[in-house]
Write a protein that holds these residues in place. Structure first.
Motif, PDB file in Angstrom:
ATOM      1  N   PRO A 117       0.486  -1.116   0.247  1.00 24.83           N
ATOM      2  CA  PRO A 117      -0.038   0.262   0.248  1.00 24.83           C
ATOM      3  C   PRO A 117       1.147   1.419  -0.069  1.00 24.83           C
ATOM      4  O   PRO A 117       1.967   1.269   0.363  1.00 24.83           O
ATOM      5  CB  PRO A 117      -0.495   0.306   1.371  1.00 24.83           C
ATOM      6  N   PRO A 118       0.165   2.537  -0.910  1.00 24.29           N
ATOM      7  CA  PRO A 118       1.100   3.746  -0.707  1.00 24.29           C
ATOM      8  C   PRO A 118       1.827   3.873   0.906  1.00 24.29           C
ATOM      9  O   PRO A 118       3.013   4.254   0.722  1.00 24.29           O
ATOM     10  CB  PRO A 118       0.037   4.723  -0.953  1.00 24.29           C
ATOM     11  N   ALA A 119       1.248   3.803   1.507  1.00 23.29           N
ATOM     12  CA  ALA A 119       1.754   4.204   3.210  1.00 23.29           C
ATOM     13  C   ALA A 119       2.961   3.535   3.469  1.00 23.29           C
ATOM     14  O   ALA A 119       3.766   4.330   3.785  1.00 23.29           O
ATOM     15  CB  ALA A 119       0.653   4.088   4.274  1.00 23.29           C
ATOM     16  N   ARG A 120       2.900   2.355   3.296  1.00 21.32           N
ATOM     17  CA  ARG A 120       3.777   1.490   3.351  1.00 21.32           C
ATOM     18  C   ARG A 120       5.249   1.964   2.206  1.00 21.32           C
ATOM     19  O   ARG A 120       6.470   2.078   2.302  1.00 21.32           O
ATOM     20  CB  ARG A 120       3.913  -0.025   2.970  1.00 21.32           C
ATOM     21  N   ILE A 121       5.036   1.983   0.721  1.00 23.84           N
ATOM     22  CA  ILE A 121       5.874   2.653  -0.090  1.00 23.84           C
ATOM     23  C   ILE A 121       6.790   3.812   0.321  1.00 23.84           C
ATOM     24  O   ILE A 121       7.588   3.941   0.307  1.00 23.84           O
ATOM     25  CB  ILE A 121       5.279   2.743  -1.406  1.00 23.84           C
ATOM     26  N   ASN A 122       5.856   5.069   0.663  1.00 25.46           N
ATOM     27  CA  ASN A 122       6.544   6.085   1.372  1.00 25.46           C
ATOM     28  C   ASN A 122       7.041   5.834   3.053  1.00 25.46           C
ATOM     29  O   ASN A 122       8.363   6.695   2.655  1.00 25.46           O
ATOM     30  CB  ASN A 122       5.112   6.857   2.249  1.00 25.46           C
ATOM     31  N   ARG A 123       6.827   5.086   3.628  1.00 27.43           N
ATOM     32  CA  ARG A 123       7.731   4.033   4.676  1.00 27.43           C
ATOM     33  C   ARG A 123       9.391   4.026   4.254  1.00 27.43           C
ATOM     34  O   ARG A 123      10.365   4.217   4.826  1.00 27.43           O
ATOM     35  CB  ARG A 123       7.286   3.173   5.939  1.00 27.43           C
ATOM     36  N   LEU A 124       9.296   3.052   3.002  1.00 24.06           N
ATOM     37  CA  LEU A 124      10.056   2.122   2.442  1.00 24.06           C
ATOM     38  C   LEU A 124      11.017   3.191   1.777  1.00 24.06           C
ATOM     39  O   LEU A 124      12.037   3.019   2.050  1.00 24.06           O
ATOM     40  CB  LEU A 124       9.431   1.609   1.952  1.00 24.06           C
TER      41      LEU A 124
END
Length: 186
Positions: A117-124
């Motif tokens: 999901p986009p929120a996890r991509i941002n974190r990564l």
């Protein structure tokens, strides 16, 4: 389907994509233009990764050069490279990719996360050392734009519209497509 004569405008997200469209459908020449994609900067995540890693986001498919990235990574690991590799995106290799990684002995160093999901991509993106996209074919990859919007150093193949957004050695590193030695060097 609508006949070409009824179309008001044909849009492409890159000049390279528009050139390809016009070659395929010359009658759209006067009805076509470019509107590039954009990516909004996201607030950085405060997450600290357990180990340093490089990141690649996109379909896990031959045209995205995932195999080239893995081969280059294997060479770096053999030379003592310490960071891991994190791959995000749906696996479109019918399971060949995990077997390829296992045959190279890299199961503990390459983390295939699948669709994220986009929120996890941002974190990564916040936690990675840099972002790599060694595609064989592209138009204007959103993942690359998002990595740049996150302020990450990017390495990508000069294919499609990629050379329209990355100026080599100014805002990223561009490599010839399918050039594993250049990828390793970058």
């Amino acid at each position: 389907e609508y006949p070409i004569t009824l179309m008001c405008r044909v849009l492409s997200v890159s000049r390279a994509g528009l050139k390809e469209l016009r070659a395929w459908l010359p009658e759209i020449h006067d009805k076509s233009s470019v509107i590039t994609n954009g990516a909004s900067p996201q607030p950085p995540s405060a997450w600290t990764p357990p180990r340093p890693y490089i990141l690649s986001v996109g379909r896990l498919a031959a045209y995205k050069g995932t195999d080239l990235l893995i081969l280059g990574f294997a060479e770096l690991v053999s030379e003592g490279f310490k960071p891991d590799l994190v791959l995000c995106g749906p696996d479109q290799t019918q399971g060949r990719l995990p077997r390829f990684i296992a045959r190279l002995g890299l199961k503990k160093r390459i983390h295939v996360l699948g669709s994220v999901p986009p929120a996890r991509i941002n974190r990564l993106l916040s936690g990675c050392l840099y972002f790599v996209l060694p595609s064989r074919k592209e138009n204007m990859p959103m993942a690359l734009l998002e990595a740049m919007a996150a302020g990450k150093a990017v390495i990508a193949s000069k294919v499609g519209g990629v050379g329209e957004i990355i100026q080599d050695k100014k805002n990223g590193l561009l490599l010839p497509p399918q050039d594993v030695p250049a990828l390793v060097q970058a």
